[in-house]
Design a protein around this motif. Sequence first.
Motif, short mmCIF file in Angstrom:
data_model
loop_
_atom_site.label_atom_id
_atom_site.label_comp_id
_atom_site.label_asym_id
_atom_site.label_seq_id
_atom_site.Cartn_x
_atom_site.Cartn_y
_atom_site.Cartn_z
N LEU A 159 0.83 -1.21 0.00
CA LEU A 159 0.00 0.00 0.00
C LEU A 159 0.86 1.25 0.00
N GLY A 183 -5.55 12.92 -6.66
CA GLY A 183 -4.45 12.12 -6.13
C GLY A 183 -4.41 12.13 -4.62
N CYS A 194 -6.88 12.69 -2.56
CA CYS A 194 -8.04 11.97 -2.04
C CYS A 194 -7.79 10.47 -2.07
N ALA A 195 -7.14 9.98 -3.13
CA ALA A 195 -6.82 8.56 -3.21
C ALA A 195 -5.80 8.18 -2.15
N THR A 234 -7.54 7.54 1.40
CA THR A 234 -8.18 6.25 1.67
C THR A 234 -7.15 5.16 1.94
N LYS A 235 -6.00 5.24 1.23
CA LYS A 235 -4.98 4.21 1.43
C LYS A 235 -4.36 4.37 2.82
N LEU A 264 -5.76 5.40 5.46
CA LEU A 264 -6.69 4.85 6.46
C LEU A 264 -6.46 3.36 6.69
N VAL A 265 -6.29 2.62 5.59
CA VAL A 265 -6.06 1.18 5.73
C VAL A 265 -4.68 0.92 6.31
N SER A 294 -7.66 6.30 12.85
CA SER A 294 -8.11 6.01 11.50
C SER A 294 -9.46 6.64 11.23
N ALA A 317 -10.58 9.51 8.51
CA ALA A 317 -11.67 9.41 7.53
C ALA A 317 -12.57 10.63 7.58
N PHE A 318 -12.94 11.06 8.79
CA PHE A 318 -13.82 12.23 8.92
C PHE A 318 -13.18 13.47 8.31
N PHE A 356 -12.90 13.59 4.56
CA PHE A 356 -14.19 13.90 3.91
C PHE A 356 -14.47 15.40 3.98
#
Lengths: 88, 102, 158
Positions: free
Chosen positions: A12, A35, A37-38, A41-42, A44-45, A64, A68-69, A72
């Motif tokens: 990742l 880019g 934004c992508a 999400t990564k 977060l994981v 995490s 995420a909040f 967004f």
Amino acid sequence: MDNFFLLLGMALFTLVLLCLYRGVFGPGVLNRMAGICAIGTKTLVILLLMGFIYNRVEMFIDISMVYAFLNFVGTITAAKYLEIKGEA
Amino acid sequence: MSVQHMISIPFILGGLFFFIAATVGLLRFPDFFCRLHATGKGDTMAVLLSLVGLSIYEGFSLTSLKIIFIAVFMFLAQPTSTHAISRAALRCGLQPWTREKG
Amino acid sequence: MTRVTDDIIIRAVARILIPFIQLYALYVIMHGHHSPGGGFQGGVIMGASFILYLLTHGLEEAKTRMSEIRAGVFSSFGLLVYSGIGLLCLILGSNYLDYGKLSTVLKVIPAQARSLGILGVEIGVGIAVMAVMFSIFFDISTGGILPEDEEDLGARDG
């Protein structure tokens, strides 16, 4: 299983670096935003995987979720800013 | 390695596959809307699959409940933010790419 | 930045998500002892939820929930809670923010009094940070000029 998570996190991380290319060189503000934004999400994981590796999931899960909040809210804010101002 | 872990591995690997597909799309597609098309759907599916896999790995607890909550949140928030960015791009006057124009 | 967005998808999703974000902010404030977070972080998340409301529902509707005056009152109230607990400790005869002495007021053992004192301070910090976050965003996004002021200025110029 820890090694599996470590390898997954490294994969990742490589993907994050590839997305960073779009974030740095992407033509225009909007491509850079896609880019970033992508990457969010990564990340977060990756944070969750770090929690599993260190056996502190209950701690990393909170970070995490906050990530995420705020990702967004930040994306919505930037989108509204660009929508009003026009692409710079 | 228990049955629980065996079930979780395909989910996480599926998530990794969708992450790779989304990143390749982000790098290779010709214009902004196509790139957003790849990341918007690919990343949503990838996050969903990875988080479900991790919550299965964790077992039934408050932590796995929170992971499921993040998955539901991302399932709502990721398409919305993608929609917001693409709408901003369209309002800015960005023309969608077509094959004829090159 | 303060206009209503005319997009129903963003508004509907924000309306669904904001209560959960606020609930999570309260959780972060309350669990500051044994997980990452505390007053500041919880306050930031709470402030972010109000900012999301202002972005999606516009200035007019946001002012009914959290106006500039209310933000000022909340930030002062949070500071009052924080310094009030500190001064209460000072009055009871120990150092500033040394919660051990609170046990005589709360009628619990000192260890529990320390836990409750920290919780009270974090609630105060959370309220103050939430109000200040919102007020900073409010000032930057409006540029210090509200729509009704803009009409006044326009009338004067014309």
